[in-house]
Design a protein around this motif. Structure first.
Motif, PDB file in Angstrom:
ATOM      1  N   UNK A  11       0.825  -1.204   0.000  1.00 45.06           N
ATOM      2  CA  UNK A  11       0.000   0.000   0.000  1.00 45.06           C
ATOM      3  C   UNK A  11       0.867   1.265   0.000  1.00 45.06           C
ATOM      4  N   UNK A  12       1.912   1.259   0.810  1.00 45.11           N
ATOM      5  CA  UNK A  12       2.801   2.420   0.844  1.00 45.11           C
ATOM      6  C   UNK A  12       3.550   2.587  -0.478  1.00 45.11           C
ATOM      7  N   UNK A  13       3.937   1.490  -1.103  1.00 47.36           N
ATOM      8  CA  UNK A  13       4.550   1.585  -2.432  1.00 47.36           C
ATOM      9  C   UNK A  13       3.572   2.154  -3.447  1.00 47.36           C
ATOM     10  N   UNK A  14       2.305   1.794  -3.346  1.00 44.90           N
ATOM     11  CA  UNK A  14       1.294   2.350  -4.249  1.00 44.90           C
ATOM     12  C   UNK A  14       1.143   3.855  -4.071  1.00 44.90           C
ATOM     13  N   UNK A  15       1.163   4.306  -2.822  1.00 41.82           N
ATOM     14  CA  UNK A  15       1.107   5.748  -2.553  1.00 41.82           C
ATOM     15  C   UNK A  15       2.345   6.441  -3.106  1.00 41.82           C
ATOM     16  N   UNK A  16       3.496   5.798  -2.960  1.00 44.55           N
ATOM     17  CA  UNK A  16       4.738   6.354  -3.484  1.00 44.55           C
ATOM     18  C   UNK A  16       4.703   6.478  -5.003  1.00 44.55           C
ATOM     19  N   UNK A  17       4.138   5.497  -5.672  1.00 45.59           N
ATOM     20  CA  UNK A  17       4.007   5.566  -7.129  1.00 45.59           C
ATOM     21  C   UNK A  17       3.078   6.701  -7.531  1.00 45.59           C
ATOM     22  N   UNK A  18       1.976   6.883  -6.805  1.00 43.32           N
ATOM     23  CA  UNK A  18       1.051   7.985  -7.114  1.00 43.32           C
ATOM     24  C   UNK A  18       1.722   9.343  -6.949  1.00 43.32           C
ATOM     25  N   UNK A  19       2.506   9.498  -5.898  1.00 38.51           N
ATOM     26  CA  UNK A  19       3.223  10.758  -5.689  1.00 38.51           C
ATOM     27  C   UNK A  19       4.252  10.979  -6.794  1.00 38.51           C
ATOM     28  N   UNK A  20       4.927   9.912  -7.212  1.00 38.72           N
ATOM     29  CA  UNK A  20       5.924  10.040  -8.288  1.00 38.72           C
ATOM     30  C   UNK A  20       5.270  10.386  -9.619  1.00 38.72           C
TER      31      UNK A  20
END
Length: 94
Positions: A11-20
């Motif tokens: 989930x945190x990786x998904x948020x990181x991808x969205x921010x990127x």
């Protein structure tokens, strides 16, 4: 317990991808966009590795390797484009 931690990490990786992706779309400069694109590639590789561990399979290892190679080559190509303005240089013997 481990399954829950892997789910939280995914989930945190998904948020990181969205921010990127947000940084890629409205980044102030081209180098910022390239760094964000490289970050998306690394984060996708990590996410696929976590999915592979969650599913207890090794079927995704080839995908991880190919995606990591493509992310590396694209980062090098974009960096060369920023530095020189071209990716492939043609030398003529005049």
């Amino acid at each position: 317990m481990i399954q829950g931690m892997l789910t939280v990490a995914l989930t945190l990786y998904g948020i990181s991808i969205c921010i990127s992706v947000f940084r890629i779309i409205i980044g102030p400069s081209l180098p910022d966009r390239i760094v964000a694109l490289d970050m998306v590639g690394v984060t996708l590789v990590s996410s696929i590795a976590i999915i592979s561990v969650m599913l207890t399979t090794t079927a995704f290892l080839e995908v991880i390797l190919i995606l990591a190679i493509l992310a590396f080559i694209s980062t090098i190509a974009f960096s060369k484009y920023i530095e020189r303005g071209v990716i492939i240089e043609y030398r003529r013997d005049d």
